[in-house]
Write a protein that holds these residues in place. Sequence first.
Motif, PDB file in Angstrom:
ATOM      1  N   LYS A 113       0.808  -1.218   0.000  1.00 34.03           N
ATOM      2  CA  LYS A 113       0.000   0.000   0.000  1.00 34.03           C
ATOM      3  C   LYS A 113       0.844   1.272   0.000  1.00 34.03           C
ATOM      4  CE  LYS A 113      -3.829  -2.055   2.575  1.00 34.03           C
ATOM      5  NZ  LYS A 113      -4.572  -2.030   3.845  1.00 34.03           N
ATOM      6  N   LEU A 114       2.130   1.151   0.241  1.00 32.52           N
ATOM      7  CA  LEU A 114       2.998   2.321   0.349  1.00 32.52           C
ATOM      8  C   LEU A 114       4.185   2.175  -0.590  1.00 32.52           C
ATOM      9  CD1 LEU A 114       2.968   2.626   4.231  1.00 32.52           C
ATOM     10  CD2 LEU A 114       1.786   4.115   2.625  1.00 32.52           C
ATOM     11  N   PRO A 115       4.658   3.292  -1.157  1.00 34.30           N
ATOM     12  CA  PRO A 115       5.773   3.227  -2.105  1.00 34.30           C
ATOM     13  C   PRO A 115       7.127   3.112  -1.406  1.00 34.30           C
ATOM     14  CG  PRO A 115       5.097   5.480  -1.802  1.00 34.30           C
ATOM     15  CD  PRO A 115       4.138   4.638  -0.983  1.00 34.30           C
TER      16      PRO A 115
ATOM     17  N   TYR B  40       9.730   5.035   5.436  1.00 36.22           N
ATOM     18  CA  TYR B  40       8.617   4.772   6.336  1.00 36.22           C
ATOM     19  C   TYR B  40       8.767   3.446   7.061  1.00 36.22           C
ATOM     20  CZ  TYR B  40       6.460   1.859   2.654  1.00 36.22           C
ATOM     21  OH  TYR B  40       6.206   0.898   1.722  1.00 36.22           O
ATOM     22  N   LEU B  41       8.037   3.367   8.160  1.00 38.84           N
ATOM     23  CA  LEU B  41       7.985   2.185   9.017  1.00 38.84           C
ATOM     24  C   LEU B  41       6.524   1.765   9.107  1.00 38.84           C
ATOM     25  CD1 LEU B  41       9.495   0.303  11.053  1.00 38.84           C
ATOM     26  CD2 LEU B  41       8.989   2.023  12.805  1.00 38.84           C
TER      27      LEU B  41
ATOM     28  N   MET C 157      -3.831   2.085   8.423  1.00 38.53           N
ATOM     29  CA  MET C 157      -3.990   1.888   6.979  1.00 38.53           C
ATOM     30  C   MET C 157      -4.738   0.604   6.660  1.00 38.53           C
ATOM     31  SD  MET C 157      -0.205   1.106   5.541  1.00 38.53           S
ATOM     32  CE  MET C 157       0.790  -0.240   6.138  1.00 38.53           C
ATOM     33  N   SER C 158      -5.480   0.099   7.651  1.00 35.79           N
ATOM     34  CA  SER C 158      -6.327  -1.065   7.401  1.00 35.79           C
ATOM     35  C   SER C 158      -7.467  -1.064   8.399  1.00 35.79           C
ATOM     36  CB  SER C 158      -5.533  -2.372   7.534  1.00 35.79           C
ATOM     37  OG  SER C 158      -5.337  -2.700   8.896  1.00 35.79           O
ATOM     38  N   ASP C 159      -8.457  -1.873   8.095  1.00 34.67           N
ATOM     39  CA  ASP C 159      -9.506  -2.160   9.059  1.00 34.67           C
ATOM     40  C   ASP C 159      -8.949  -3.160  10.063  1.00 34.67           C
ATOM     41  OD1 ASP C 159     -11.383  -0.537   7.763  1.00 34.67           O
ATOM     42  OD2 ASP C 159     -11.992  -2.187   6.432  1.00 34.67           O
TER      43      ASP C 159
ATOM     44  N   LYS D   3       4.105   5.101   9.455  1.00 33.13           N
ATOM     45  CA  LYS D   3       4.527   6.481   9.672  1.00 33.13           C
ATOM     46  C   LYS D   3       5.648   6.788   8.682  1.00 33.13           C
ATOM     47  CE  LYS D   3       6.317   9.681  13.137  1.00 33.13           C
ATOM     48  NZ  LYS D   3       6.641   9.860  14.553  1.00 33.13           N
ATOM     49  N   PHE D   4       5.516   7.923   7.996  1.00 34.10           N
ATOM     50  CA  PHE D   4       6.620   8.408   7.181  1.00 34.10           C
ATOM     51  C   PHE D   4       7.667   9.006   8.117  1.00 34.10           C
ATOM     52  CE2 PHE D   4       3.321   8.248   3.947  1.00 34.10           C
ATOM     53  CZ  PHE D   4       4.014   7.648   2.908  1.00 34.10           C
ATOM     54  N   LEU D   5       8.924   8.721   7.859  1.00 31.75           N
ATOM     55  CA  LEU D   5       9.995   9.140   8.764  1.00 31.75           C
ATOM     56  C   LEU D   5      10.620  10.461   8.358  1.00 31.75           C
ATOM     57  CD1 LEU D   5      11.657   5.649   9.181  1.00 31.75           C
ATOM     58  CD2 LEU D   5       9.972   6.726  10.656  1.00 31.75           C
TER      59      LEU D   5
END
Length: 143
Positions: free
Chosen positions: A61-63, A103-104, A124-126, A141-143
């Motif tokens: 879900k994240l780049p 990110y972590l 970022m999820s249910d 979290k983006f760092l």
Amino acid sequence: MIRFIQAKDTLPLRSLVLRNGLAENECYFDQDKLDDTFHLGYYHEDQLVCILTCQKENHGKLPKDAYRLCGMATHPDFLRKGYAKTTLDAAMEHLKTQLQIDYLWFNARKNAFPFYERMGFEFMSDEFDIPGIGPHKEMFKFL
């Protein structure tokens, strides 16, 4: 004091806090011994009271390259003293400055949602259930 530790050093707290007393030799993670996995521990005097593991693992879900937080645990006698926050802050600083990671992410236990939200992590999820462990949500979290 925070130190880099070995996977074997994390096992007593993983067993006690995360795996309901499961035998320590059954508390290893598959990625524990990979070269890009690291483990941090917070020592109060000479006692290891907080641990975490970070392993290189992207999330769909994240780049970009990412690390996943796994096995964060604090000894029950040392909760709410800031040790978990300090240890997680050190891990994020290492990821950002030394490893240039953006990110972590991780699967957070329901009882830890408030802690991670205070640390600036977002869902970022249910909610979903991990059998034998309980309800979780993915957080990042983006760092």
